[in-house]
Design an enzyme around this catalytic site. Structure first.
Site, PDB file in Angstrom:
ATOM      1  CE1 TYR A 103      36.287  36.973  36.982  1.00 20.57           C
ATOM      2  CE2 TYR A 103      37.232  35.966  35.025  1.00 20.57           C
ATOM      3  CZ  TYR A 103      37.033  37.081  35.835  1.00 20.57           C
ATOM      4  OH  TYR A 103      37.582  38.282  35.470  1.00 20.57           O
ATOM      5  NE  ARG A 152      41.473  41.232  29.791  1.00 16.01           N
ATOM      6  CZ  ARG A 152      40.732  42.026  30.567  1.00 16.01           C
ATOM      7  NH1 ARG A 152      39.572  41.624  31.015  1.00 16.01           N
ATOM      8  NH2 ARG A 152      41.140  43.241  30.881  1.00 16.01           N
ATOM      9  CG  HIS A 155      40.966  41.911  35.178  1.00 17.36           C
ATOM     10  ND1 HIS A 155      41.462  40.841  34.469  1.00 17.36           N
ATOM     11  CD2 HIS A 155      39.618  41.760  35.177  1.00 17.36           C
ATOM     12  CE1 HIS A 155      40.460  40.088  34.048  1.00 17.36           C
ATOM     13  NE2 HIS A 155      39.325  40.603  34.471  1.00 17.36           N
ATOM     14  CG  HIS A 157      35.549  42.689  36.424  1.00 16.00           C
ATOM     15  ND1 HIS A 157      35.355  43.074  35.124  1.00 16.00           N
ATOM     16  CD2 HIS A 157      36.151  41.477  36.362  1.00 16.00           C
ATOM     17  CE1 HIS A 157      35.813  42.134  34.305  1.00 16.00           C
ATOM     18  NE2 HIS A 157      36.301  41.143  35.034  1.00 16.00           N
TER      19      HIS A 157
END
Lengths: 237, 185
Positions: A103, A152, A155, A157
């Site tokens: 990120y 994770r 994905h 958000h």
């Protein structure tokens, strides 16, 4: 006008012990249930002056002279309410890791590299039929501190407004076929497998762009609103 | 019955700022970030400041929270367009201290509802966004229908800020003796 009761058994409970951070961050008292007032039936409105046309293209909206690395995809769908009515002109915002699972956030220390050409966020307004679309890079899986070896699934958000503040929703979209979905404590905070299924976007080959990018479809459902049959509010219906 | 089910919620996670407040995440991408505009000078109403923290069950501040605020204008009306006073803000605390600050106007009463700010909290570890309200210590809250639904007086107090004269403090407790009343609305 009022809103359908939110089905709290369909959503994840506040306390999901296998998702450790929820232990100290979950309220323990019963919530106060009440019918929505003017404060929750109303909600902020957004218009095209709030955003720029390219904000929904994550391949270009942060590019610094090159394309981001990774699998090019379109994510598209409709925002509907529980009555199957489209929710037009509502703001949809997304954020995600890059293709390596990193990120762009000053608190993310994962060893995968930052992509200089990828910001990782986008936003758009639904059209008159509730449709939206983003172009982006398929995010990578990444490890996180929960159990010692938790990963994770890939994905994105997703944040949606609707027309009422009480329709406000944030969720995560997963990708069809990802074997990590079945192992994720955050996914499994949702008790009903049918509810989990609603978060898994199927591959949509018909919307893929040949020789350019694949497509996934993700429809979003917000709480339904109704006009009550025997309305007795002095201010009218 | 031909209803659809609402899409289930998932936590906003620790990096919610990337999507909703990229400057706070540490980068500059949009021409105009939504929710951070100061109230313009021509908006009528008393200017107020609200500071506070969200505190978890261990007594630690929730530094990665993002709060959305929705409120009426000074006359008690909710905005129904994208022009003028929108009545909606995003609030991100200082990542080191967890202290947040909101600069806005004091809302008016809406019908029988006493003046209040509606708040929606999302963060890592919060599986469904939490709704609550902040009321004012220097307003007449006695007829407010939501406060009056709360049976225990000490819990009612969790929704009322402290301070006064335009400067208020409001801590939100996720657990413990001072747990804030959250709304299922």
């Amino acid at each position: 006008m009022t809103l359908y009761q939110r089905d709290r058994t369909w959503h994840p409970p506040a306390l999901a012990p296998d998702y450790k951070t929820s232990v100290a961050r979950s309220p323990r008292q019963a919530m106060l249930s009440l019918e929505a007032t003017a404060s929750e039936l109303s909600g902020p409105r957004f218009g095209h002056s709030d955003i720029a046309p390219g904000d929904n293209d994550l391949i270009t909206n942060y590019a610094k002279g090159g394309d981001p690395v990774g699998e090019r995809i379109i994510v598209h769908g409709r925002v509907l309410d529980e009555n199957r009515r489209p929710v037009p002109h509502t703001l949809v915002e997304i954020w995600q890791a890059n293709a390596g699972g990193r990120y762009r956030h000053k608190k993310d220390q994962y060893l995968a590299a930052i992509d200089p050409n990828f910001g990782g966020c986008g936003r758009t307004l639904t059209d008159a039929d509730g449709r939206y679309a983003f172009r982006t890079i398929k995010p990578g899986a990444y490890p996180w501190r929960n159990w010692v070896n938790n990963w994770r699934p890939a994905h994105i958000h997703v944040s949606v407004f609707g027309h009422s503040f009480a329709q406000r929703l944030i969720t995560q979209m997963y990708f069809e076929g990802d074997p990590l979905i079945a192992h994720c404590p955050i996914v499994k905070s949702i008790p009903d497998p049918r509810a989990i299924e609603a978060l898994i976007a199927p591959l949509d080959l018909n919307e893929a762009k040949p020789l350019d990018c694949l497509a996934y479809r993700f429809d979003i459902v917000l709480r339904g609103r109704r006009s009550t049959f025997f309305e007795n509010r002095p201010e009218g219906n | 019955m031909d209803y659809l089910k609402e899409t289930p919620s998932q936590t906003a996670g620790p990096y919610v700022h990337i999507g909703l407040a990229p400057a706070a995440a540490g980068f500059d991408i949009y021409e105009h970030e939504l929710g951070f505009d100061p109230v313009s000078e021509d908006v009528p109403g008393e200017r107020i400041t609200v500071t506070g923290r969200v505190i978890d069950g261990m007594g630690a501040p929730v530094k990665d929270v993002l709060i959305e605020v929705w409120q009426a204008d000074a006359s008690g009306r909710y905005a129904d367009g994208a022009e003028g006073f929108r009545g909606w803000f995003r609030v991100v605390p200082d990542f080191e201290t967890g202290v947040f600050t909101l600069n806005t106007i004091r809302p008016g009463a809406n019908g029988r509802q006493a003046p209040h700010l509606s708040l929606w909290l999302v963060a890592r570890g919060i599986n469904v966004g939490l709704q609550t309200r902040m009321y004012f210590p220097d307003a007449d809250n006695s007829a407010d229908p939501v406060l009056n639904l709360i049976e225990q007086p000490h819990r009612r107090a969790t929704l009322i800020a402290t301070g006064g004269k335009g400067s208020y403090d409001f801590d939100i407790h996720l657990q413990g003796e001072k747990e804030t009343v959250f709304l299922d609305v």
